[in-house]
Scaffold this motif. Sequence first.
Motif, PDB file in Angstrom:
ATOM      1  N   TYR A 156      55.189  63.331 -95.985  1.00 30.78           N
ATOM      2  CA  TYR A 156      56.243  64.358 -95.998  1.00 30.78           C
ATOM      3  C   TYR A 156      56.276  65.122 -94.671  1.00 30.78           C
ATOM      4  CZ  TYR A 156      58.386  68.871 -97.046  1.00 30.78           C
ATOM      5  OH  TYR A 156      59.154  70.008 -97.002  1.00 30.78           O
ATOM      6  N   LYS A 157      55.120  65.474 -94.151  1.00 32.80           N
ATOM      7  CA  LYS A 157      55.057  66.200 -92.874  1.00 32.80           C
ATOM      8  C   LYS A 157      55.584  65.343 -91.729  1.00 32.80           C
ATOM      9  CE  LYS A 157      51.820  68.763 -89.955  1.00 32.80           C
ATOM     10  NZ  LYS A 157      50.401  69.196 -89.779  1.00 32.80           N
ATOM     11  N   THR A 158      55.244  64.048 -91.737  1.00 36.29           N
ATOM     12  CA  THR A 158      55.702  63.155 -90.667  1.00 36.29           C
ATOM     13  C   THR A 158      57.220  63.016 -90.686  1.00 36.29           C
ATOM     14  OG1 THR A 158      53.617  61.922 -90.739  1.00 36.29           O
ATOM     15  CG2 THR A 158      55.521  60.820 -89.743  1.00 36.29           C
ATOM     16  N   ILE A 159      57.800  62.807 -91.872  1.00 33.81           N
ATOM     17  CA  ILE A 159      59.265  62.661 -91.980  1.00 33.81           C
ATOM     18  C   ILE A 159      59.951  63.966 -91.606  1.00 33.81           C
ATOM     19  CG2 ILE A 159      61.146  62.209 -93.593  1.00 33.81           C
ATOM     20  CD1 ILE A 159      59.228  60.395 -95.128  1.00 33.81           C
ATOM     21  N   LEU A 160      59.363  65.100 -91.995  1.00 31.59           N
ATOM     22  CA  LEU A 160      59.937  66.399 -91.634  1.00 31.59           C
ATOM     23  C   LEU A 160      59.980  66.567 -90.118  1.00 31.59           C
ATOM     24  CD1 LEU A 160      60.942  69.181 -92.621  1.00 31.59           C
ATOM     25  CD2 LEU A 160      58.560  69.936 -92.600  1.00 31.59           C
ATOM     26  N   HIS A 161      58.942  66.142 -89.415  1.00 27.44           N
ATOM     27  CA  HIS A 161      58.907  66.257 -87.958  1.00 27.44           C
ATOM     28  C   HIS A 161      59.876  65.268 -87.298  1.00 27.44           C
ATOM     29  CE1 HIS A 161      54.726  68.359 -87.579  1.00 27.44           C
ATOM     30  NE2 HIS A 161      55.581  69.016 -88.337  1.00 27.44           N
ATOM     31  N   ILE A 162      60.028  64.088 -87.902  1.00 28.59           N
ATOM     32  CA  ILE A 162      60.975  63.118 -87.331  1.00 28.59           C
ATOM     33  C   ILE A 162      62.391  63.661 -87.384  1.00 28.59           C
ATOM     34  CG2 ILE A 162      62.038  60.869 -87.738  1.00 28.59           C
ATOM     35  CD1 ILE A 162      59.301  59.802 -88.497  1.00 28.59           C
ATOM     36  N   ILE A 163      62.767  64.248 -88.517  1.00 29.46           N
ATOM     37  CA  ILE A 163      64.129  64.799 -88.634  1.00 29.46           C
ATOM     38  C   ILE A 163      64.281  66.039 -87.750  1.00 29.46           C
ATOM     39  CG2 ILE A 163      65.737  65.888 -90.242  1.00 29.46           C
ATOM     40  CD1 ILE A 163      64.701  64.029 -92.399  1.00 29.46           C
ATOM     41  N   GLY A 164      63.250  66.893 -87.714  1.00 29.90           N
ATOM     42  CA  GLY A 164      63.334  68.098 -86.897  1.00 29.90           C
ATOM     43  C   GLY A 164      63.336  67.802 -85.407  1.00 29.90           C
ATOM     44  N   MET A 165      62.715  66.722 -84.979  1.00 29.57           N
ATOM     45  CA  MET A 165      62.630  66.362 -83.562  1.00 29.57           C
ATOM     46  C   MET A 165      63.494  65.138 -83.245  1.00 29.57           C
ATOM     47  SD  MET A 165      58.475  66.723 -83.183  1.00 29.57           S
ATOM     48  CE  MET A 165      58.511  66.139 -81.501  1.00 29.57           C
ATOM     49  N   TYR A 166      64.499  64.884 -84.044  1.00 32.07           N
ATOM     50  CA  TYR A 166      65.290  63.665 -83.878  1.00 32.07           C
ATOM     51  C   TYR A 166      65.875  63.524 -82.461  1.00 32.07           C
ATOM     52  CZ  TYR A 166      68.538  59.891 -84.946  1.00 32.07           C
ATOM     53  OH  TYR A 166      69.211  58.685 -84.948  1.00 32.07           O
ATOM     54  N   PRO A 167      66.555  64.527 -81.908  1.00 30.96           N
ATOM     55  CA  PRO A 167      67.109  64.352 -80.547  1.00 30.96           C
ATOM     56  C   PRO A 167      66.011  64.194 -79.489  1.00 30.96           C
ATOM     57  CG  PRO A 167      67.381  66.612 -81.286  1.00 30.96           C
ATOM     58  CD  PRO A 167      66.913  65.841 -82.473  1.00 30.96           C
TER      59      PRO A 167
END
Length: 811
Positions: free
Chosen positions: A486-497
Motif C-alpha cells: 500500500y505504501k509503495t503504490i501510494l508513493h508511485i501515484i504521489g510521485m507519478y510525474p
Amino acid sequence: MKRNGDIASLFRKHEAKAKKRADLIDEEAQIEEEEPPLVEPHPVPTPVVEATNEEQDAPPEYDADHLQYDPGLRSPIASYDVNEQDAVRRAYILKGPNQCYAHDFPVREIYGKKRHFNFVWFHKYQWLEYSVAKDAGFCMVCYLFGSGTSNFVTDGWRNWNKADALDKHVGGITSAHNKAQEKYNLFVSGGPSIDNVIVKVSNESEIHYKARLTYSLRCLRYLLNQGLAFRGHDESEESSNRGNFIELLKWLAENNKEVDRLVLKNAPGNCILTCSSIQREIIHCCADETTKRIIEELGDDHYAILADECSDLSHKEQLALCVRYIDKLGRVCERFLGVVHVASTTSAALKKAILTLLSDHHLSPSQIRGQGYDGASNMKGKINGLKTLIMKESPSAYYIHCFAHQLQLVLVSVAKGNDDCVWFFTQVSHLLNIVGTSCKRHDMLRDVRAQKIMEALELGEIESGVGLNQEMGLARPGDTRWGSHYKTILHIIGMYPTIHEVLITLGKDPTQRDDWPRIHAVVGAFESFDFVFSAHLMLVILGYTNELCLCLQKRDQDIVNAMSLVTLAKERMQKLRSEGWEEFFQGTVVSFCNKHSIQVPTLDGKYVPHGRSPRFYPDQTNDDHFRREVYIGVIDKISQELNSRFDEVNMELLICMSALNPFNSFASYDAQQVLKLAKFYPKEFSTMDLIRLEMQLGTFIDDMRRDERFKGLETLAELSIKLVETNKHVLYDWVYLLLKLVLILPVATASVERVFSALSVVKSKLRNSMCDKLLNDCLITFIERDVFSQVSEEDIKKNFMSMKTRRVEKK
C-alpha cells in the motif's frame, strides 16, 4: 574408590572413622601404660623416598618417631620384630576393613611387593588416603568437592617412587585441588556470608565492591535498553575503542570523581567487574528480574499463548513465545516470555519447546485458555497440529488463526487470482528494479521531486508547513507485508510525474543504453491506462484493508471488536461495489489521466490489452473489462475470501461473545448466549457456578445500564478496566471471570512479529555469534523495557550476589 551418597554423608562417614581411630589410639595408650611393651622399639633412621636396588633387598626399616598405632592391634607395631610385623600386617589385611588410612597403617611391603613410599607423606599431605582394595593413594577433598577427573580420584596414585606427583597434584593457588580444599574448609567451618566468602573483608571494601557493581549495572542497563552491543573487537588498554560497555564506564568515570575513584584502573586487580562473564551474569539477572515481574503480574490466572518461528541472522530457527493475560487493573497485556532455538519445526518439537519454556517459568499448561498462531499446517493441523497437541493438555485452549495473517492471505489470493493484478504488480517490480538499482538513480528521483515541489510552492499549488511535502522514496515491498505494498503504490501515484521524468531521462541517456529495452518497456506500461486504473483500484482496496490490519495489530484488541472490524470491512467492500464505480472511475481515474496526459479509452470501445497479445483475452468492450472483470471481479473476490478465511466469525463461541459487548449500552446483550458461552469453559463453570452466574447476570445488566460511569463504553477491554476501577469486578466475580476468558483469546500475533523485528536489531551482523542464552536475555530486556525500567537496582544486585560465591578483593 566409588562415589556413593552426597557430600554431607561422606563427610560424616569420614568424621566417624577418624573419631573411631582416635578412640582406639587413646585406648591403646592406656593399655601401654598398664602393660609395657614386650620388646623395646628399635631406633631406626628415617627412610628415604626413593630406594636403590640394594636397599630394596634389605629388610624394611621404620621411623620410630613417626610410627603410628595400628587400630587393629592392642600394642604398637614396633613391639614386634621384623618377621612378626609382616605376619601381623598380612593377618590384618585379610581380616581387617576393605579400606584404611595410610598413616594409620604404614605398610612398606604387601604380599612381597616393596613400596617406596614414606608414611611421613600422610602427615604432610592430610588429604592423602590409602586404599588397600586398589593398593593406591587417593585425594579425599577432590573426591568430596572436586570435579572427579583427577587421577587421584578416579584410578588412584601408584607411582610411589615419584613423590613430586603429590606437589603437582596440589598445584598453584587456582588449581582444582586448592579449590576443592577451599570448599572442604568452608564446609567444615560452616561458611561465612556470601559477600566475603573467600576472604574476610572490611565494611569499606564491601561498600566499594557494591558501588563498582552498581556502576557496571547502570552502564549495562543503558545498553540493554538501546539494544546495543557490549564488547569491542579489541578491549586492551592500548585500544582506542574498547567496546560500548567499557567506553561508557570510562565516560562515566571521567565525568564523576567518585566513580573514577573506584572503577577500572583504580579498582583491585581481581575485582574490576568488567569481564565478559560478569557482564553476562548481570544481564541474566536483569532478564531474570524482568521476567519475574511479568510472572508475578500474571500470577496463577489464566493466559493465552502466541507463538511463531523465524530464522535469525545466523540461520538458526528461533521460536518466540508471548503470553496474553489480564493484569490486576483489568487491562489486556501481551508480554514476551522468551525465545528458544529449535532444531525442528514439527508440531511435536514446537510443543516440547513451548512446554519447557512454560515450565521454566513455573506456568502450568492447564491454565492456557487460548492459542494464536499463523496458518501453517504444523500449527493448525486438526490431527497432529500444534493447536491439537496443546488442547490435549488443556481442552479449553481454543485456537484463533491470526486475523492479520488471514487478511494477508486474502490479499495474496486476490493478487494471484486476477490477471490484471498479476500484470500490475509485475510492472511495479520492473519499475523498482530500474529506479532502485543504484544510488545515482535514487538521487535523480530526489532531485527531480525537490525541484517540482519548489515550482509548485512558487505557483501556490501546494502549501508549506510542518510535516508537509516530505521526501519520498520507492522502497521495495515485503512479500508477506501487504501494508508495505500500500505504501509503495501510494508513493508511485504521489510521485507519478517525478518517476515519469526520471524514466524518460534514463531512456535518453546514452550511458544507459544497455538498460534501454527494459526502460522503454516500463515507460510504455507506466503511461498506459491499464497501469493507472489498476494502481488506483489497488490503492483503494489496500487502503481499506490497511486500516483494518493496523487495528488488528493493537495489543489490547479484543476478539469481539476484531470481528466487528472484519464485518465493517465487508460492508465497505459491498458499498464500493454497488455505489462506488462512478466516483472511482470519473472522479479518480479519469481526472488523474487528464492531469498527466494519459489517453482514456471509450467505455463502449473494444478492449485491447497493453503489452499483451489480444488472442488470450475475450472479445469484449472496455466497460466489460474494466468495470465487470477488474473492478467488480476484484471486490467480489475479496468479499468471498473474507467470508471463507475468517471462519471464526461464524463459530458459536465467538457469536456468544458478542452478547457481552458494551457498545450502545449493551444493545446486543443476551443472557442465554452468555450462559452458553460459559459452558465452553467447564473447568471454570460447574453446574452450581452456572446457577450463580445466571443470578448475577440480571443484577449486572441492570447495574451497567443505570450507572453513568459505564455509559459510552465500546469494547470489552474498556468494560474490564472500568469494572476494576469501580471495584465491581469483586461484586460480579463470575461475570468478570467470563469477561477475562473472552479477552484472553488472541486476535493477532503482532507481538510475536515485533519480537522478530527486535531480533534483527539485537542480533546484528556484528553480533551474529551470540549464544542462545545471551540472546534471550537481551531480547527480554529490550522488548519489555517498560517492565525492565521498573526493576530496582537492589533486586538485580541481590540476584547477582546470590548466583554464586563472590570474591570481593584480595588482601
